[in-house]
Design a protein around this motif. Sequence first.
Motif, mmCIF file in Angstrom:
data_model
loop_
_atom_site.group_PDB
_atom_site.id
_atom_site.type_symbol
_atom_site.label_atom_id
_atom_site.label_comp_id
_atom_site.label_asym_id
_atom_site.label_seq_id
_atom_site.Cartn_x
_atom_site.Cartn_y
_atom_site.Cartn_z
ATOM 1 N N SER A 1 -9.804 6.130 18.457
ATOM 2 C CA SER A 1 -9.343 7.051 19.650
ATOM 3 C C SER A 1 -10.332 7.331 20.518
ATOM 4 C CB SER A 1 -8.610 8.113 19.063
ATOM 5 O OG SER A 1 -9.498 9.091 18.353
ATOM 6 N N ARG B 1 -5.973 -12.303 13.007
ATOM 7 C CA ARG B 1 -5.894 -11.053 13.998
ATOM 8 C C ARG B 1 -4.827 -10.069 13.594
ATOM 9 N NH1 ARG B 1 -8.716 -8.779 18.454
ATOM 10 N NH2 ARG B 1 -8.395 -10.730 19.773
ATOM 11 N N PHE B 2 -3.502 -10.751 13.051
ATOM 12 C CA PHE B 2 -2.676 -9.997 12.372
ATOM 13 C C PHE B 2 -2.889 -9.306 11.320
ATOM 14 C CE2 PHE B 2 1.382 -9.686 10.274
ATOM 15 C CZ PHE B 2 2.583 -9.813 11.293
ATOM 16 N N VAL B 3 -3.765 -10.162 10.442
ATOM 17 C CA VAL B 3 -4.188 -9.592 9.005
ATOM 18 C C VAL B 3 -5.199 -8.238 9.399
ATOM 19 C CG1 VAL B 3 -5.578 -9.951 7.150
ATOM 20 C CG2 VAL B 3 -3.616 -11.707 7.898
ATOM 21 N N THR C 1 -5.749 -6.528 12.134
ATOM 22 C CA THR C 1 -5.215 -5.320 12.429
ATOM 23 C C THR C 1 -4.254 -4.574 11.454
ATOM 24 O OG1 THR C 1 -3.350 -6.352 13.586
ATOM 25 C CG2 THR C 1 -5.496 -5.911 15.074
ATOM 26 N N ALA C 2 -3.630 -5.054 10.881
ATOM 27 C CA ALA C 2 -2.826 -4.603 9.570
ATOM 28 C C ALA C 2 -3.594 -3.593 8.739
ATOM 29 C CB ALA C 2 -1.916 -5.509 8.830
ATOM 30 N N CYS C 3 -4.676 -4.429 8.400
ATOM 31 C CA CYS C 3 -5.527 -3.671 7.490
ATOM 32 C C CYS C 3 -6.362 -2.493 8.024
ATOM 33 C CB CYS C 3 -6.832 -4.687 6.884
ATOM 34 S SG CYS C 3 -6.152 -6.026 5.664
ATOM 35 N N ALA D 1 -5.005 -0.614 10.229
ATOM 36 C CA ALA D 1 -3.948 0.341 10.293
ATOM 37 C C ALA D 1 -3.732 1.491 9.078
ATOM 38 C CB ALA D 1 -2.678 -0.032 10.807
ATOM 39 N N ALA E 1 -4.201 4.807 9.630
ATOM 40 C CA ALA E 1 -3.232 5.751 10.500
ATOM 41 C C ALA E 1 -2.355 6.393 9.415
ATOM 42 C CB ALA E 1 -2.657 4.954 11.694
ATOM 43 N N TRP E 2 -1.920 5.613 8.349
ATOM 44 C CA TRP E 2 -0.668 5.996 7.499
ATOM 45 C C TRP E 2 -1.237 6.674 6.083
ATOM 46 C CZ3 TRP E 2 -0.149 3.382 3.044
ATOM 47 C CH2 TRP E 2 -0.485 2.175 3.178
ATOM 48 N N LEU F 1 1.076 5.145 -3.182
ATOM 49 C CA LEU F 1 0.112 4.113 -3.651
ATOM 50 C C LEU F 1 -1.139 4.642 -3.581
ATOM 51 C CD1 LEU F 1 1.582 1.061 -1.538
ATOM 52 C CD2 LEU F 1 1.844 1.705 -4.118
ATOM 53 N N ARG G 1 -2.097 -5.068 -2.950
ATOM 54 C CA ARG G 1 -1.017 -5.414 -2.419
ATOM 55 C C ARG G 1 -1.218 -6.294 -0.930
ATOM 56 N NH1 ARG G 1 3.884 -1.216 -3.722
ATOM 57 N NH2 ARG G 1 3.242 -1.345 -5.985
ATOM 58 N N TYR G 2 -2.316 -5.774 -0.269
ATOM 59 C CA TYR G 2 -2.639 -6.248 1.132
ATOM 60 C C TYR G 2 -3.171 -7.386 0.775
ATOM 61 C CZ TYR G 2 -0.808 -2.785 4.454
ATOM 62 O OH TYR G 2 -0.046 -1.907 5.264
ATOM 63 N N ILE H 1 -0.310 -9.944 0.739
ATOM 64 C CA ILE H 1 0.570 -10.112 1.900
ATOM 65 C C ILE H 1 -0.419 -10.688 2.684
ATOM 66 C CG2 ILE H 1 1.615 -8.824 3.653
ATOM 67 C CD1 ILE H 1 2.145 -6.554 1.643
ATOM 68 N N ALA H 2 -1.744 -10.668 2.829
ATOM 69 C CA ALA H 2 -2.732 -11.529 3.785
ATOM 70 C C ALA H 2 -2.499 -13.002 3.381
ATOM 71 C CB ALA H 2 -3.927 -10.811 3.572
#
Lengths: 222, 222
Positions: free
Chosen positions: B135, B182-184, B186-188, B190, B193-194, B201, B209-210, B213-214
Amino acid sequence: MVSAEKPAASSGARRGSPGEGLPPTTLVLPGDEPTAAALIAAAVEVMAVHGYHGTSVRDIAAAAGTSPAILYHHFTSKQGLLATMLDRGLDVLIAATEEALDLAGEDPADRLRAVVGAHVRVHLESQRESLLGNSELRSLEPGARALVVAKRDVQQRIFDRVVRDGVRRGVFGADQPDDAARFVSTACTAVAAWYRPGGRLGPDEIVARYEEIALDAVRYGR
Amino acid sequence: MVSAEKPAASSGARRGSPGEGLPPTTLVLPGDEPTAAALIAAAVEVMAVHGYHGTSVRDIAAAAGTSPAILYHHFTSKQGLLATMLDRGLDVLIAATEEALDLAGEDPADRLRAVVGAHVRVHLESQRESLLGNSELRSLEPGARALVVAKRDVQQRIFDRVVRDGVRRGVFGADQPDDAARFVSTACTAVAAWYRPGGRLGPDEIVARYEEIALDAVRYGR
Protein backbone atom coordinates in the motif's frame (compact mmCIF):
# COMPACT_ATOMS: atom_id res chain seq x y z
CA MET A 1 -25.49 10.09 1.23
CA VAL A 2 -24.99 11.48 -2.26
CA SER A 3 -27.83 13.97 -2.14
CA ALA A 4 -29.27 15.17 -5.42
CA GLU A 5 -30.15 18.47 -3.75
CA LYS A 6 -28.74 21.56 -5.43
CA PRO A 7 -25.67 22.75 -3.51
CA ALA A 8 -25.10 26.43 -2.73
CA ALA A 9 -22.62 28.09 -5.09
CA SER A 10 -19.10 27.91 -3.67
CA SER A 11 -17.08 31.10 -3.42
CA GLY A 12 -13.83 29.10 -3.81
CA ALA A 13 -14.95 27.19 -6.90
CA ARG A 14 -12.89 27.12 -10.08
CA ARG A 15 -14.43 28.39 -13.28
CA GLY A 16 -16.20 25.79 -15.41
CA SER A 17 -18.27 22.82 -14.26
CA PRO A 18 -17.42 21.05 -11.03
CA GLY A 19 -14.71 18.44 -11.48
CA GLU A 20 -13.81 19.68 -14.97
CA GLY A 21 -10.59 18.08 -16.15
CA LEU A 22 -10.70 15.19 -13.67
CA PRO A 23 -10.44 11.69 -15.19
CA PRO A 24 -13.78 9.82 -15.10
CA THR A 25 -14.24 7.19 -12.42
CA THR A 26 -16.45 4.09 -12.27
CA LEU A 27 -17.42 5.17 -8.73
CA VAL A 28 -19.68 7.91 -10.10
CA LEU A 29 -23.21 6.75 -10.92
CA PRO A 30 -25.49 8.20 -13.59
CA GLY A 31 -27.95 9.77 -11.09
CA ASP A 32 -25.28 11.54 -8.98
CA GLU A 33 -25.65 15.25 -8.37
CA PRO A 34 -22.80 16.84 -10.42
CA THR A 35 -20.87 18.37 -7.51
CA ALA A 36 -21.09 15.15 -5.50
CA ALA A 37 -19.82 13.32 -8.60
CA ALA A 38 -16.96 15.81 -8.92
CA LEU A 39 -16.03 15.28 -5.26
CA ILE A 40 -15.84 11.51 -5.76
CA ALA A 41 -13.70 11.89 -8.89
CA ALA A 42 -11.45 14.36 -7.06
CA ALA A 43 -11.08 12.05 -4.06
CA VAL A 44 -10.02 9.15 -6.31
CA GLU A 45 -7.44 11.39 -7.96
CA VAL A 46 -5.96 12.93 -4.82
CA MET A 47 -6.11 9.85 -2.56
CA ALA A 48 -4.48 7.68 -5.25
CA VAL A 49 -1.37 9.83 -4.78
CA HIS A 50 -1.42 10.87 -1.12
CA GLY A 51 -3.55 8.18 0.54
CA TYR A 52 -6.61 8.79 2.70
CA HIS A 53 -4.70 10.08 5.71
CA GLY A 54 -2.48 12.29 3.56
CA THR A 55 -5.48 13.95 1.91
CA SER A 56 -7.52 16.72 3.54
CA VAL A 57 -11.14 17.69 2.94
CA ARG A 58 -9.72 20.97 1.61
CA ASP A 59 -7.53 19.11 -0.94
CA ILE A 60 -10.49 17.13 -2.25
CA ALA A 61 -12.80 20.15 -2.39
CA ALA A 62 -10.15 22.19 -4.21
CA ALA A 63 -9.53 19.42 -6.78
CA ALA A 64 -13.31 19.25 -7.35
CA GLY A 65 -13.55 23.02 -7.76
CA THR A 66 -15.81 23.40 -4.74
CA SER A 67 -15.58 24.06 -0.99
CA PRO A 68 -15.21 21.91 2.15
CA ALA A 69 -18.73 22.94 3.22
CA ILE A 70 -20.15 21.34 0.07
CA LEU A 71 -18.21 18.12 0.75
CA TYR A 72 -19.64 18.00 4.29
CA HIS A 73 -23.10 18.68 2.86
CA HIS A 74 -22.92 15.66 0.54
CA PHE A 75 -20.86 13.16 2.54
CA THR A 76 -20.92 14.36 6.20
CA SER A 77 -17.13 13.79 6.49
CA LYS A 78 -14.01 12.59 4.67
CA GLN A 79 -14.74 9.21 6.27
CA GLY A 80 -18.27 9.24 4.81
CA LEU A 81 -16.84 9.97 1.37
CA LEU A 82 -14.31 7.10 1.65
CA ALA A 83 -17.06 4.73 2.82
CA THR A 84 -19.20 5.69 -0.20
CA MET A 85 -16.25 5.13 -2.55
CA LEU A 86 -15.26 1.69 -1.26
CA ASP A 87 -18.85 0.51 -0.95
CA ARG A 88 -19.59 1.57 -4.53
CA GLY A 89 -16.43 -0.13 -5.76
CA LEU A 90 -17.67 -3.45 -4.43
CA ASP A 91 -21.16 -2.84 -5.82
CA VAL A 92 -19.68 -2.26 -9.29
CA LEU A 93 -17.63 -5.47 -9.02
CA ILE A 94 -20.48 -7.66 -7.75
CA ALA A 95 -22.96 -6.29 -10.31
CA ALA A 96 -20.56 -6.89 -13.22
CA THR A 97 -19.82 -10.43 -12.02
CA GLU A 98 -23.47 -11.36 -11.47
CA GLU A 99 -24.41 -9.97 -14.87
CA ALA A 100 -21.66 -11.98 -16.58
CA LEU A 101 -22.82 -15.10 -14.75
CA ASP A 102 -26.44 -14.54 -15.79
CA LEU A 103 -25.33 -14.52 -19.43
CA ALA A 104 -22.99 -17.52 -19.12
CA GLY A 105 -25.43 -20.43 -19.26
CA GLU A 106 -24.98 -23.71 -17.42
CA ASP A 107 -21.56 -24.98 -18.45
CA PRO A 108 -19.15 -24.75 -15.47
CA ALA A 109 -16.20 -23.76 -17.67
CA ASP A 110 -18.22 -20.94 -19.24
CA ARG A 111 -19.32 -19.85 -15.78
CA LEU A 112 -15.74 -19.70 -14.48
CA ARG A 113 -14.65 -17.81 -17.61
CA ALA A 114 -17.51 -15.37 -16.98
CA VAL A 115 -16.62 -14.54 -13.37
CA VAL A 116 -12.87 -14.39 -14.10
CA GLY A 117 -13.47 -12.17 -17.13
CA ALA A 118 -15.75 -9.78 -15.23
CA HIS A 119 -13.48 -9.58 -12.18
CA VAL A 120 -10.32 -8.99 -14.23
CA ARG A 121 -12.00 -6.42 -16.46
CA VAL A 122 -13.34 -4.37 -13.53
CA HIS A 123 -9.88 -4.36 -11.94
CA LEU A 124 -8.26 -3.23 -15.21
CA GLU A 125 -10.87 -0.57 -15.93
CA SER A 126 -10.96 0.67 -12.32
CA GLN A 127 -7.30 0.29 -11.54
CA ARG A 128 -6.91 3.34 -9.29
CA GLU A 129 -10.19 2.62 -7.55
CA SER A 130 -9.17 -1.01 -6.92
CA LEU A 131 -5.79 -0.06 -5.49
CA LEU A 132 -7.45 2.52 -3.25
CA GLY A 133 -10.01 -0.03 -2.11
CA ASN A 134 -7.29 -2.47 -1.13
CA SER A 135 -4.95 0.01 0.55
CA GLU A 136 -7.57 2.11 2.36
CA LEU A 137 -9.82 -0.61 3.75
CA ARG A 138 -7.80 -0.19 6.97
CA SER A 139 -8.78 3.51 7.03
CA LEU A 140 -12.51 2.80 7.28
CA GLU A 141 -14.15 2.94 10.67
CA PRO A 142 -15.40 -0.44 11.95
CA GLY A 143 -19.05 -0.24 10.79
CA ALA A 144 -18.24 0.85 7.24
CA ARG A 145 -15.33 -1.60 7.08
CA ALA A 146 -17.58 -4.50 8.12
CA LEU A 147 -19.95 -3.65 5.26
CA VAL A 148 -17.17 -3.56 2.67
CA VAL A 149 -15.64 -6.80 4.00
CA ALA A 150 -19.09 -8.44 3.83
CA LYS A 151 -19.38 -7.40 0.19
CA ARG A 152 -15.91 -8.74 -0.55
CA ASP A 153 -17.08 -12.02 0.95
CA VAL A 154 -20.14 -11.96 -1.35
CA GLN A 155 -17.80 -11.68 -4.34
CA GLN A 156 -15.58 -14.49 -3.03
CA ARG A 157 -18.62 -16.73 -2.54
CA ILE A 158 -19.59 -16.22 -6.18
CA PHE A 159 -16.20 -17.71 -7.14
CA ASP A 160 -16.56 -20.44 -4.49
CA ARG A 161 -19.96 -21.52 -5.79
CA VAL A 162 -18.85 -21.63 -9.43
CA VAL A 163 -15.85 -23.80 -8.56
CA ARG A 164 -17.77 -26.10 -6.18
CA ASP A 165 -20.53 -26.54 -8.75
CA GLY A 166 -17.98 -27.54 -11.41
CA VAL A 167 -16.41 -30.04 -9.02
CA ARG A 168 -19.83 -31.50 -8.08
CA ARG A 169 -20.65 -31.95 -11.74
CA GLY A 170 -17.33 -33.71 -12.39
CA VAL A 171 -16.08 -31.00 -14.76
CA PHE A 172 -13.41 -29.54 -12.44
CA GLY A 173 -11.01 -31.83 -10.56
CA ALA A 174 -9.90 -29.38 -7.82
CA ASP A 175 -9.12 -31.22 -4.57
CA GLN A 176 -9.76 -28.11 -2.49
CA PRO A 177 -12.40 -26.08 -4.36
CA ASP A 178 -12.53 -23.14 -1.92
CA ASP A 179 -8.75 -22.75 -1.88
CA ALA A 180 -8.60 -22.90 -5.66
CA ALA A 181 -11.42 -20.32 -5.87
CA ARG A 182 -9.49 -17.99 -3.55
CA PHE A 183 -6.25 -18.55 -5.48
CA VAL A 184 -8.03 -17.59 -8.70
CA SER A 185 -9.98 -14.57 -7.42
CA THR A 186 -6.92 -13.03 -5.73
CA ALA A 187 -4.73 -13.51 -8.81
CA CYS A 188 -7.45 -11.70 -10.77
CA THR A 189 -7.65 -8.85 -8.24
CA ALA A 190 -3.89 -8.37 -8.51
CA VAL A 191 -4.02 -7.29 -12.15
CA ALA A 192 -4.74 -3.80 -10.76
CA ALA A 193 -1.32 -3.86 -9.08
CA TRP A 194 0.80 -4.67 -12.14
CA TYR A 195 -1.15 -3.67 -15.27
CA ARG A 196 0.30 -0.78 -17.26
CA PRO A 197 -1.78 0.63 -20.15
CA GLY A 198 0.29 0.30 -23.33
CA GLY A 199 2.27 -2.65 -21.94
CA ARG A 200 2.90 -6.10 -23.44
CA LEU A 201 -0.73 -7.22 -23.12
CA GLY A 202 -4.00 -5.34 -23.61
CA PRO A 203 -7.09 -5.93 -21.44
CA ASP A 204 -8.69 -8.43 -23.86
CA GLU A 205 -5.54 -10.59 -23.99
CA ILE A 206 -5.13 -10.52 -20.22
CA VAL A 207 -8.78 -11.55 -19.77
CA ALA A 208 -8.48 -14.39 -22.29
CA ARG A 209 -5.26 -15.75 -20.77
CA TYR A 210 -6.48 -15.44 -17.19
CA GLU A 211 -9.68 -17.34 -18.07
CA GLU A 212 -7.61 -20.27 -19.33
CA ILE A 213 -5.14 -20.24 -16.43
CA ALA A 214 -8.07 -20.16 -13.98
CA LEU A 215 -9.54 -23.25 -15.68
CA ASP A 216 -6.18 -25.00 -15.27
CA ALA A 217 -6.02 -23.96 -11.59
CA VAL A 218 -9.37 -25.70 -10.87
CA ARG A 219 -8.28 -28.77 -12.89
CA TYR A 220 -10.82 -28.35 -15.67
CA GLY A 221 -11.30 -31.62 -17.52
CA ARG A 222 -9.08 -33.67 -15.16
CA MET B 1 21.46 4.13 6.78
CA VAL B 2 20.95 2.11 9.96
CA SER B 3 24.02 3.31 11.80
CA ALA B 4 25.39 1.11 14.57
CA GLU B 5 26.72 4.26 16.30
CA LYS B 6 25.52 4.82 19.86
CA PRO B 7 22.69 7.39 19.85
CA ALA B 8 22.57 10.18 22.44
CA ALA B 9 20.17 9.48 25.29
CA SER B 10 16.73 10.87 24.53
CA SER B 11 15.06 13.05 27.13
CA GLY B 12 11.62 11.94 25.87
CA ALA B 13 12.39 8.21 26.01
CA ARG B 14 10.13 5.75 27.89
CA ARG B 15 11.62 3.71 30.67
CA GLY B 16 12.99 0.28 29.67
CA SER B 17 14.77 -0.71 26.46
CA PRO B 18 13.92 1.06 23.20
CA GLY B 19 10.92 -0.50 21.47
CA GLU B 20 9.99 -2.58 24.51
CA GLY B 21 6.55 -4.14 24.03
CA LEU B 22 6.50 -3.72 20.22
CA PRO B 23 5.80 -6.93 18.23
CA PRO B 24 8.92 -8.25 16.47
CA THR B 25 9.25 -7.57 12.75
CA THR B 26 11.13 -9.40 10.00
CA LEU B 27 12.41 -5.99 8.83
CA VAL B 28 14.86 -5.80 11.74
CA LEU B 29 18.21 -7.49 11.06
CA PRO B 30 20.48 -9.10 13.66
CA GLY B 31 23.20 -6.42 13.41
CA ASP B 32 20.85 -3.43 13.80
CA GLU B 33 21.62 -0.88 16.47
CA PRO B 34 18.84 -1.37 19.12
CA THR B 35 17.25 2.07 18.82
CA ALA B 36 17.24 1.88 15.01
CA ALA B 37 15.62 -1.55 15.33
CA ALA B 38 13.01 -0.12 17.71
CA LEU B 39 12.24 2.68 15.24
CA ILE B 40 11.65 0.16 12.44
CA ALA B 41 9.40 -1.97 14.66
CA ALA B 42 7.51 1.15 15.76
CA ALA B 43 7.07 2.35 12.17
CA VAL B 44 5.59 -1.02 11.12
CA GLU B 45 3.18 -0.86 14.04
CA VAL B 46 2.03 2.73 13.60
CA MET B 47 1.98 2.85 9.78
CA ALA B 48 -0.01 -0.41 9.60
CA VAL B 49 -2.86 1.49 11.28
CA HIS B 50 -2.49 5.08 10.04
CA GLY B 51 -0.57 4.73 6.78
CA TYR B 52 2.66 6.54 5.90
CA HIS B 53 1.05 9.93 5.37
CA GLY B 54 -1.06 9.63 8.52
CA THR B 55 2.02 8.89 10.64
CA SER B 56 4.42 11.58 11.88
CA VAL B 57 8.08 11.26 12.84
CA ARG B 58 6.94 12.17 16.35
CA ASP B 59 4.43 9.24 16.39
CA ILE B 60 7.11 6.76 15.36
CA ALA B 61 9.69 8.09 17.79
CA ALA B 62 7.17 8.01 20.65
CA ALA B 63 6.15 4.42 19.87
CA ALA B 64 9.84 3.45 19.84
CA GLY B 65 10.45 5.23 23.17
CA THR B 66 12.88 7.70 21.63
CA SER B 67 12.93 11.16 20.06
CA PRO B 68 12.51 12.57 16.54
CA ALA B 69 16.18 13.66 16.59
CA ILE B 70 17.25 10.03 16.97
CA LEU B 71 15.04 8.99 14.04
CA TYR B 72 16.64 11.69 11.87
CA HIS B 73 20.06 10.53 13.04
CA HIS B 74 19.44 6.95 11.90
CA PHE B 75 17.25 7.40 8.82
CA THR B 76 17.63 11.06 7.72
CA SER B 77 13.83 11.37 7.29
CA LYS B 78 10.51 9.53 7.51
CA GLN B 79 10.98 8.87 3.79
CA GLY B 80 14.40 7.32 4.44
CA LEU B 81 12.87 5.05 7.07
CA LEU B 82 10.08 3.94 4.69
CA ALA B 83 12.63 3.27 1.94
CA THR B 84 14.69 1.11 4.31
CA MET B 85 11.57 -0.84 5.35
CA LEU B 86 10.31 -1.59 1.85
CA ASP B 87 13.78 -2.37 0.52
CA ARG B 88 14.44 -4.80 3.36
CA GLY B 89 11.04 -6.44 2.86
CA LEU B 90 12.01 -7.34 -0.71
CA ASP B 91 15.47 -8.50 0.40
CA VAL B 92 13.86 -10.88 2.92
CA LEU B 93 11.51 -12.23 0.25
CA ILE B 94 14.18 -12.72 -2.43
CA ALA B 95 16.66 -14.32 0.01
CA ALA B 96 14.05 -16.80 1.30
CA THR B 97 13.02 -17.71 -2.24
CA GLU B 98 16.58 -18.16 -3.51
CA GLU B 99 17.48 -20.28 -0.50
CA ALA B 100 14.44 -22.53 -1.02
CA LEU B 101 15.38 -22.90 -4.68
CA ASP B 102 18.97 -23.82 -3.83
CA LEU B 103 17.67 -26.69 -1.69
CA ALA B 104 15.05 -27.85 -4.20
CA GLY B 105 17.16 -29.87 -6.63
CA GLU B 106 16.50 -30.14 -10.35
CA ASP B 107 12.90 -31.37 -10.61
CA PRO B 108 10.70 -28.55 -11.99
CA ALA B 109 7.74 -29.49 -9.77
CA ASP B 110 9.96 -29.40 -6.67
CA ARG B 111 11.35 -26.07 -7.81
CA LEU B 112 7.89 -24.54 -8.23
CA ARG B 113 6.83 -25.93 -4.83
CA ALA B 114 9.96 -24.32 -3.35
CA VAL B 115 9.35 -20.81 -4.69
CA VAL B 116 5.60 -20.93 -3.94
CA GLY B 117 6.25 -22.24 -0.43
CA ALA B 118 8.87 -19.57 0.33
CA HIS B 119 6.81 -16.72 -1.12
CA VAL B 120 3.62 -17.75 0.71
CA ARG B 121 5.43 -18.31 3.99
CA VAL B 122 7.12 -14.89 3.94
CA HIS B 123 3.76 -13.23 3.24
CA LEU B 124 2.10 -15.11 6.10
CA GLU B 125 4.93 -14.48 8.55
CA SER B 126 5.35 -10.83 7.51
CA GLN B 127 1.71 -10.01 6.98
CA ARG B 128 1.75 -6.41 8.23
CA GLU B 129 5.04 -5.73 6.47
CA SER B 130 3.68 -7.15 3.18
CA LEU B 131 0.49 -5.09 3.33
CA LEU B 132 2.53 -1.97 4.09
CA GLY B 133 4.88 -2.73 1.21
CA ASN B 134 1.98 -3.02 -1.20
CA SER B 135 0.00 0.00 0.00
CA GLU B 136 2.91 2.41 0.57
CA LEU B 137 4.94 1.79 -2.57
CA ARG B 138 3.16 4.88 -3.96
CA SER B 139 4.52 6.91 -1.01
CA LEU B 140 8.15 6.33 -1.95
CA GLU B 141 9.99 9.03 -3.84
CA PRO B 142 10.96 8.05 -7.41
CA GLY B 143 14.53 6.83 -6.78
CA ALA B 144 13.64 4.60 -3.84
CA ARG B 145 10.50 3.40 -5.60
CA ALA B 146 12.49 2.39 -8.69
CA LEU B 147 14.78 0.27 -6.51
CA VAL B 148 11.87 -1.52 -4.80
CA VAL B 149 10.11 -2.08 -8.14
CA ALA B 150 13.35 -3.50 -9.58
CA LYS B 151 13.56 -5.95 -6.67
CA ARG B 152 9.92 -6.94 -7.15
CA ASP B 153 10.84 -7.68 -10.76
CA VAL B 154 13.76 -9.84 -9.58
CA GLN B 155 11.30 -11.91 -7.52
CA GLN B 156 8.86 -12.18 -10.46
CA ARG B 157 11.69 -13.33 -12.73
CA ILE B 158 12.51 -16.15 -10.30
CA PHE B 159 8.94 -17.43 -10.79
CA ASP B 160 9.17 -16.83 -14.56
CA ARG B 161 12.36 -18.86 -14.89
CA VAL B 162 11.05 -21.79 -12.85
CA VAL B 163 7.89 -21.99 -14.96
CA ARG B 164 9.68 -21.51 -18.31
CA ASP B 165 12.24 -24.15 -17.36
CA GLY B 166 9.47 -26.64 -16.51
CA VAL B 167 7.79 -25.92 -19.85
CA ARG B 168 11.07 -26.31 -21.75
CA ARG B 169 11.65 -29.68 -20.10
CA GLY B 170 8.15 -30.85 -21.00
CA VAL B 171 7.04 -31.16 -17.36
CA PHE B 172 4.68 -28.16 -17.33
CA GLY B 173 2.15 -27.66 -20.14
CA ALA B 174 1.44 -23.92 -19.63
CA ASP B 175 0.67 -22.19 -22.95
CA GLN B 176 1.73 -18.81 -21.61
CA PRO B 177 4.46 -19.47 -19.03
CA ASP B 178 5.01 -15.84 -18.02
CA ASP B 179 1.31 -15.19 -17.51
CA ALA B 180 0.93 -18.37 -15.48
CA ALA B 181 3.98 -17.37 -13.40
CA ARG B 182 2.44 -13.95 -12.72
CA PHE B 183 -0.93 -15.52 -11.89
CA VAL B 184 0.75 -17.81 -9.36
CA SER B 185 3.07 -15.25 -7.73
CA THR B 186 0.28 -12.69 -7.26
CA ALA B 187 -2.12 -15.26 -5.78
CA CYS B 188 0.67 -16.15 -3.33
CA THR B 189 1.29 -12.48 -2.44
CA ALA B 190 -2.41 -12.03 -1.69
CA VAL B 191 -2.37 -14.44 1.26
CA ALA B 192 -1.22 -11.41 3.29
CA ALA B 193 -4.53 -9.71 2.47
CA TRP B 194 -6.88 -12.46 3.67
CA TYR B 195 -4.99 -14.67 6.16
CA ARG B 196 -6.24 -14.52 9.75
CA PRO B 197 -4.20 -16.34 12.42
CA GLY B 198 -6.43 -18.92 14.07
CA GLY B 199 -8.65 -19.24 10.98
CA ARG B 200 -9.72 -22.34 9.03
CA LEU B 201 -6.20 -23.07 7.73
CA GLY B 202 -2.80 -22.76 9.36
CA PRO B 203 0.34 -21.63 7.49
CA ASP B 204 1.53 -25.18 6.72
CA GLU B 205 -1.81 -26.17 5.20
CA ILE B 206 -2.02 -22.99 3.13
CA VAL B 207 1.52 -23.57 1.84
CA ALA B 208 0.79 -27.22 0.96
CA ARG B 209 -2.46 -26.40 -0.84
CA TYR B 210 -1.03 -23.42 -2.70
CA GLU B 211 1.91 -25.52 -3.93
CA GLU B 212 -0.51 -28.01 -5.50
CA ILE B 213 -2.81 -25.35 -6.99
CA ALA B 214 0.24 -23.60 -8.47
CA LEU B 215 1.30 -26.89 -10.12
CA ASP B 216 -2.20 -27.17 -11.61
CA ALA B 217 -2.05 -23.56 -12.84
CA VAL B 218 1.13 -24.29 -14.85
CA ARG B 219 -0.37 -27.57 -16.17
CA TYR B 220 2.04 -29.88 -14.38
CA GLY B 221 2.09 -33.30 -16.03
CA ARG B 222 -0.20 -32.28 -18.91
